[in-house]
Design an enzyme around this catalytic site. Structure first.
Site, PDB file in Angstrom:
ATOM      1  N   PRO A   2       0.815  -1.210   0.000  1.00 25.77           N
ATOM      2  CA  PRO A   2       0.000   0.000   0.000  1.00 25.77           C
ATOM      3  C   PRO A   2       0.851   1.264   0.000  1.00 25.77           C
ATOM      4  CG  PRO A   2      -0.642  -1.516   1.765  1.00 25.77           C
ATOM      5  CD  PRO A   2       0.650  -1.992   1.210  1.00 25.77           C
ATOM      6  N   GLU A   3       0.666   2.056  -1.033  1.00 26.35           N
ATOM      7  CA  GLU A   3       1.230   3.402  -1.032  1.00 26.35           C
ATOM      8  C   GLU A   3       0.079   4.356  -0.767  1.00 26.35           C
ATOM      9  OE1 GLU A   3       4.419   4.840  -2.778  1.00 26.35           O
ATOM     10  OE2 GLU A   3       5.216   3.048  -3.722  1.00 26.35           O
ATOM     11  N   HIS A  92      -3.136 -14.370   9.625  1.00 31.77           N
ATOM     12  CA  HIS A  92      -2.693 -12.973   9.661  1.00 31.77           C
ATOM     13  C   HIS A  92      -3.815 -11.962   9.885  1.00 31.77           C
ATOM     14  CE1 HIS A  92       1.010 -14.726   8.389  1.00 31.77           C
ATOM     15  NE2 HIS A  92       0.584 -14.973   7.166  1.00 31.77           N
ATOM     16  N   ARG A 111       3.208  -9.469   6.954  1.00 33.48           N
ATOM     17  CA  ARG A 111       4.581  -9.117   7.362  1.00 33.48           C
ATOM     18  C   ARG A 111       4.647  -8.323   8.651  1.00 33.48           C
ATOM     19  NH1 ARG A 111       7.342  -7.741   1.520  1.00 33.48           N
ATOM     20  NH2 ARG A 111       6.327  -9.454   0.467  1.00 33.48           N
TER      21      ARG A 111
END
Length: 274
Positions: A2-3, A92, A111
DNA sequence: CGTAGCGCCTGCCGGC
DNA sequence: TGCCGGCAGGCGCTAC
């Protein structure tokens, strides 16, 4: 990854479902993200709170209640989506915020580079929100501003525009993309930036971010999904990850270098090293 | 003060 | 086939 455009798209997607909704309770399954999730604080303060607004500062998602603000960063691999209460928990899925109408705001992050924080009433009390540069899409980000910052810097122009104290939200991908459009070599020293280049670069940064946000709005149709998949839009990239492929302007093979530990892509013909 | 480098963490890819 | 090393990346922290 995600930017800023993905974060903005997420905010726009979840906002209509969150505002005026009420928190029932929160579930923390794996609190160890970039920093520990303040589980006890969230469990004490969030239930019964009505969500007043959902907004964004840099890449932080701000979910505001009268008790304070829930601050969420997606890191590298995080996603936020709305699912119904019977959606099975997947690997997750670290955090749930249960709302009325059997709706859950669910945070997934393989992550765990992301963050879930609590800001209380004073947003600036959160260190991560302090010392942030201007929003690239705001009036505060303009050529004279960028020039004034660039003048005294030793670093490369790419590292400068990726510095959150200079301007927020320009990640590694969009840095390469906006420099290509501006025809500026990523290794150029920031202090060599001239006024014309500063104008163009401000504009291309805005251009690539706006285009990606617009694309996100059309590609990402629904944030309330049974499978909980976030459906990030595929980028249309002109130089990033196109090493060896012909430049879209001049057909010269795109080059790939490491700059400050980051993959960097440019066209050696269109972006002349000064 | 600015700048460089590190580390968090998992999934994926290529090599053996 | 399976194992393993290396890489990716945002961004705060530390060291210089």
């Amino acid at each position: 990854m995600p930017e800023l455009p993905e974060v903005e798209t997420t905010v726009r997607g979840i906002r209509p479902h969150l505002v005026d909704n009420t928190v029932k309770h929160v579930v923390v399954r794996h609190k160890q993200l970039r920093w520990p999730i303040p589980a006890l604080t969230l469990q004490r303060l969030l239930p019964t709170q009505t969500i007043l607004n959902v907004s964004r500062r840099a890449k932080y998602i701000l979910i505001e209640t009268s008790a304070g603000t829930l601050v969420i960063h997606l890191g590298m691999s995080g996603t936020l989506c709305l699912v119904d209460a019977k959606t099975p928990v997947k690997k997750h899925d670290h955090f749930d915020c249960h709302l009325t109408d059997d709706l859950i705001l669910r945070y997934n992050d393989p992550r765990r580079f992301g963050a879930i924080l609590w800001a209380g009433h004073d947003l600036d009390s959160l260190a991560v929100l302090n010392h942030l540069g201007p929003e690239p899409l705001s009036k505060a980000f303009h050529a004279d501003y960028l020039l004034s910052k660039a003048h005294k810097r030793q670093t490369s122009i790419k590292q400068l525009i990726m510095d959150g104290k200079i301007v927020v939200g320009v990640g590694n991908i969009y840095a390469s993309e906006s420099l290509f459009l501006a025809k500026i070599h990523p290794l150029m020293s920031a202090k060599l930036l001239n006024k014309t280049q500063a104008k163009v670069l401000c504009e291309t940064i805005r251009q690539v971010l706006r285009a990606a946000i617009k694309k996100g709005g059309t590609t990402l149709k629904d944030f309330v999904q049974s499978d909980g998949k976030p459906g990030y839009f595929s980028q249309q990239l002109t130089v990033y990850d196109r090493q060896g492929l012909p430049c879209v302007q001049c057909k010269t093979p795109i080059e790939h270098i490491q700059l400050g530990q980051r993959a960097t892509y440019f066209c050696p013909t269109c972006q002349k090293y000064p």
